[in-house]
Design a protein around this motif. Structure first.
Motif, PDB file in Angstrom:
ATOM      1  N   LEU A  25       0.470   0.947 -11.149  1.00  0.00           N
ATOM      2  CA  LEU A  25       0.447  -0.386 -11.753  1.00  0.00           C
ATOM      3  C   LEU A  25       1.751  -1.140 -11.480  1.00  0.00           C
ATOM      4  CD1 LEU A  25      -1.251   0.383 -15.188  1.00  0.00           C
ATOM      5  CD2 LEU A  25      -2.276  -0.664 -13.157  1.00  0.00           C
ATOM      6  N   GLY A  26       2.873  -0.442 -11.573  1.00  0.00           N
ATOM      7  CA  GLY A  26       4.156  -1.073 -11.279  1.00  0.00           C
ATOM      8  C   GLY A  26       4.232  -1.576  -9.849  1.00  0.00           C
ATOM      9  N   SER A  27       3.742  -0.778  -8.915  1.00  0.00           N
ATOM     10  CA  SER A  27       3.756  -1.187  -7.512  1.00  0.00           C
ATOM     11  C   SER A  27       2.847  -2.381  -7.265  1.00  0.00           C
ATOM     12  CB  SER A  27       3.317  -0.038  -6.609  1.00  0.00           C
ATOM     13  OG  SER A  27       4.348   0.889  -6.491  1.00  0.00           O
ATOM     14  N   LEU A  28       1.689  -2.366  -7.874  1.00  0.00           N
ATOM     15  CA  LEU A  28       0.766  -3.484  -7.672  1.00  0.00           C
ATOM     16  C   LEU A  28       1.323  -4.774  -8.259  1.00  0.00           C
ATOM     17  CD1 LEU A  28      -2.679  -1.740  -8.274  1.00  0.00           C
ATOM     18  CD2 LEU A  28      -1.565  -2.292  -6.097  1.00  0.00           C
ATOM     19  N   VAL A  29       1.899  -4.692  -9.451  1.00  0.00           N
ATOM     20  CA  VAL A  29       2.522  -5.881 -10.047  1.00  0.00           C
ATOM     21  C   VAL A  29       3.700  -6.341  -9.184  1.00  0.00           C
ATOM     22  CG1 VAL A  29       3.821  -6.745 -12.044  1.00  0.00           C
ATOM     23  CG2 VAL A  29       1.760  -5.385 -12.398  1.00  0.00           C
ATOM     24  N   GLY A  30       4.512  -5.408  -8.722  1.00  0.00           N
ATOM     25  CA  GLY A  30       5.629  -5.752  -7.848  1.00  0.00           C
ATOM     26  C   GLY A  30       5.169  -6.407  -6.560  1.00  0.00           C
ATOM     27  N   GLY A  31       4.072  -5.897  -6.000  1.00  0.00           N
ATOM     28  CA  GLY A  31       3.524  -6.495  -4.785  1.00  0.00           C
ATOM     29  C   GLY A  31       3.048  -7.917  -5.013  1.00  0.00           C
ATOM     30  N   VAL A  32       2.400  -8.150  -6.142  1.00  0.00           N
ATOM     31  CA  VAL A  32       1.915  -9.499  -6.469  1.00  0.00           C
ATOM     32  C   VAL A  32       3.098 -10.453  -6.660  1.00  0.00           C
ATOM     33  CG1 VAL A  32       0.758 -10.867  -8.255  1.00  0.00           C
ATOM     34  CG2 VAL A  32      -0.302  -8.766  -7.420  1.00  0.00           C
ATOM     35  N   VAL A  38       0.838  -1.206   0.000  1.00  0.00           N
ATOM     36  CA  VAL A  38       0.000   0.000   0.000  1.00  0.00           C
ATOM     37  C   VAL A  38       0.873   1.256   0.000  1.00  0.00           C
ATOM     38  CG1 VAL A  38      -1.683   1.337   1.345  1.00  0.00           C
ATOM     39  CG2 VAL A  38      -1.996  -1.126   1.047  1.00  0.00           C
ATOM     40  N   ILE A  39       1.891   1.288   0.848  1.00  0.00           N
ATOM     41  CA  ILE A  39       2.796   2.443   0.898  1.00  0.00           C
ATOM     42  C   ILE A  39       3.515   2.604  -0.438  1.00  0.00           C
ATOM     43  CG2 ILE A  39       4.920   3.329   1.948  1.00  0.00           C
ATOM     44  CD1 ILE A  39       3.897   2.014   4.601  1.00  0.00           C
ATOM     45  N   GLY A  40       3.983   1.493  -0.986  1.00  0.00           N
ATOM     46  CA  GLY A  40       4.645   1.539  -2.291  1.00  0.00           C
ATOM     47  C   GLY A  40       3.722   2.054  -3.373  1.00  0.00           C
ATOM     48  N   ALA A  41       2.451   1.641  -3.340  1.00  0.00           N
ATOM     49  CA  ALA A  41       1.479   2.084  -4.341  1.00  0.00           C
ATOM     50  C   ALA A  41       1.205   3.578  -4.209  1.00  0.00           C
ATOM     51  CB  ALA A  41       0.186   1.279  -4.206  1.00  0.00           C
ATOM     52  N   VAL A  42       1.059   4.060  -2.992  1.00  0.00           N
ATOM     53  CA  VAL A  42       0.790   5.489  -2.778  1.00  0.00           C
ATOM     54  C   VAL A  42       1.985   6.333  -3.228  1.00  0.00           C
ATOM     55  CG1 VAL A  42       0.419   7.244  -0.999  1.00  0.00           C
ATOM     56  CG2 VAL A  42      -0.896   5.124  -0.931  1.00  0.00           C
ATOM     57  N   VAL A  43       3.174   5.958  -2.778  1.00  0.00           N
ATOM     58  CA  VAL A  43       4.370   6.724  -3.143  1.00  0.00           C
ATOM     59  C   VAL A  43       4.592   6.686  -4.653  1.00  0.00           C
ATOM     60  CG1 VAL A  43       6.902   6.794  -2.930  1.00  0.00           C
ATOM     61  CG2 VAL A  43       5.479   6.482  -0.894  1.00  0.00           C
ATOM     62  N   SER A  44       4.434   5.515  -5.247  1.00  0.00           N
ATOM     63  CA  SER A  44       4.641   5.383  -6.689  1.00  0.00           C
ATOM     64  C   SER A  44       3.605   6.155  -7.496  1.00  0.00           C
ATOM     65  CB  SER A  44       4.595   3.908  -7.091  1.00  0.00           C
ATOM     66  OG  SER A  44       5.665   3.219  -6.508  1.00  0.00           O
ATOM     67  N   THR A  45       2.381   6.186  -7.006  1.00  0.00           N
ATOM     68  CA  THR A  45       1.339   6.958  -7.688  1.00  0.00           C
ATOM     69  C   THR A  45       1.657   8.442  -7.642  1.00  0.00           C
ATOM     70  OG1 THR A  45      -0.306   5.275  -7.129  1.00  0.00           O
ATOM     71  CG2 THR A  45      -1.137   7.422  -7.798  1.00  0.00           C
ATOM     72  N   VAL A  46       2.111   8.917  -6.492  1.00  0.00           N
ATOM     73  CA  VAL A  46       2.477  10.331  -6.365  1.00  0.00           C
ATOM     74  C   VAL A  46       3.654  10.670  -7.281  1.00  0.00           C
ATOM     75  CG1 VAL A  46       3.443  12.044  -4.772  1.00  0.00           C
ATOM     76  CG2 VAL A  46       1.553  10.590  -4.037  1.00  0.00           C
ATOM     77  N   LEU A  47       4.642   9.784  -7.334  1.00  0.00           N
ATOM     78  CA  LEU A  47       5.855  10.067  -8.101  1.00  0.00           C
ATOM     79  C   LEU A  47       5.728   9.781  -9.603  1.00  0.00           C
ATOM     80  CD1 LEU A  47       8.599   8.718  -5.668  1.00  0.00           C
ATOM     81  CD2 LEU A  47       7.903  11.088  -6.040  1.00  0.00           C
ATOM     82  N   LEU A  56       7.909  -0.944  -9.846  1.00  0.00           N
ATOM     83  CA  LEU A  56       7.874  -2.407  -9.786  1.00  0.00           C
ATOM     84  C   LEU A  56       9.065  -2.932  -8.979  1.00  0.00           C
ATOM     85  CD1 LEU A  56       6.839  -5.224 -11.070  1.00  0.00           C
ATOM     86  CD2 LEU A  56       8.701  -4.852 -12.661  1.00  0.00           C
ATOM     87  N   ALA A  57      10.247  -2.479  -9.316  1.00  0.00           N
ATOM     88  CA  ALA A  57      11.460  -2.990  -8.668  1.00  0.00           C
ATOM     89  C   ALA A  57      11.509  -2.633  -7.187  1.00  0.00           C
ATOM     90  CB  ALA A  57      12.692  -2.436  -9.381  1.00  0.00           C
ATOM     91  N   PHE A  58      11.255  -1.368  -6.856  1.00  0.00           N
ATOM     92  CA  PHE A  58      11.376  -0.951  -5.462  1.00  0.00           C
ATOM     93  C   PHE A  58      10.287  -1.556  -4.581  1.00  0.00           C
ATOM     94  CE2 PHE A  58      13.859   2.692  -7.300  1.00  0.00           C
ATOM     95  CZ  PHE A  58      15.073   2.273  -6.784  1.00  0.00           C
ATOM     96  N   THR A  59       9.081  -1.671  -5.102  1.00  0.00           N
ATOM     97  CA  THR A  59       8.015  -2.288  -4.305  1.00  0.00           C
ATOM     98  C   THR A  59       8.297  -3.766  -4.101  1.00  0.00           C
ATOM     99  OG1 THR A  59       6.412  -0.684  -5.129  1.00  0.00           O
ATOM    100  CG2 THR A  59       5.530  -2.682  -4.115  1.00  0.00           C
ATOM    101  N   THR A  60       8.741  -4.442  -5.157  1.00  0.00           N
ATOM    102  CA  THR A  60       9.088  -5.860  -5.018  1.00  0.00           C
ATOM    103  C   THR A  60      10.179  -6.044  -3.976  1.00  0.00           C
ATOM    104  OG1 THR A  60       8.527  -6.267  -7.342  1.00  0.00           O
ATOM    105  CG2 THR A  60       9.898  -7.917  -6.251  1.00  0.00           C
ATOM    106  N   LEU A  61      11.227  -5.268  -4.082  1.00  0.00           N
ATOM    107  CA  LEU A  61      12.336  -5.372  -3.134  1.00  0.00           C
ATOM    108  C   LEU A  61      11.881  -5.065  -1.704  1.00  0.00           C
ATOM    109  CD1 LEU A  61      15.347  -5.838  -2.696  1.00  0.00           C
ATOM    110  CD2 LEU A  61      15.699  -3.402  -3.153  1.00  0.00           C
TER     111      LEU A  61
END
Length: 143
Positions: free
Chosen positions: A49-56, A33-42, A113-118
């Motif tokens: 979408l990248g954060s959600l795919v990375g999370g999955v 969730v934090i990754g998705a919010v930060v990524s959406t803002v940036l 995608l990369a940062f959220t996955t990591l």
């Protein structure tokens, strides 16, 4: 192989797998969730979408560990360790393959995608370590 309910080693592995899931699920979900919010803002929608795919991807990778623990619990302890090490190597290779395959997809931001996955993998691993430290399982299991 003996039945998991009769095997004290299997009971310990299953107890640890349950604890690892309990300790890791909510912190990892919060990280997505934090990754998705930060990524959406940036990065806007591609960042989301990248954060959600990375999370999955990260969740799938982490849940495979628990699946392997459950499936190998009734094996001899050395076999369980071999499954764990082999599974880890396979997971790293699959993650590398998935990330390489997703590299050219323009629908999402690859940094998100990369940062959220990591981040999710690191949070999950830390939670698994914490679960291991706090779960009361015997070090020596008499036969």
């Amino acid at each position: 192989m003996t039945d998991k309910t009769e095997n004290p080693h299997a009971q310990s592995v299953l107890k640890l797998a349950d604890a690892m899931l309990r300790f890791a699920l909510w912190p990892a979900l919060a990280t997505v969730v934090i990754g998705a919010v930060v990524s959406t803002v940036l990065a806007g929608v591609p960042g989301l979408l990248g954060s959600l795919v990375g999370g999955v991807v990260a969740f799938a990778s982490s849940l495979v560990t628990l699946f392997m623990m459950r499936k190998s619990a009734a094996m001899e302890p050395f076999a369980v360790m071999a499954v764990a090490i082999g599974g880890y190597i396979l997971k790293v290779l699959v993650l590398f393959g998935v990330m390489t395959a997703l590299k050219g997809v323009d629908a999402f931001n690859r940094y998100s995608l990369a940062f959220t996955t990591l981040a999710v993998i690191l949070v999950w691993a830390a939670a698994e370590f914490l679960a291991f430290r706090r779960t009361k399982i015997p070090t020596i299991i008499p036969s």
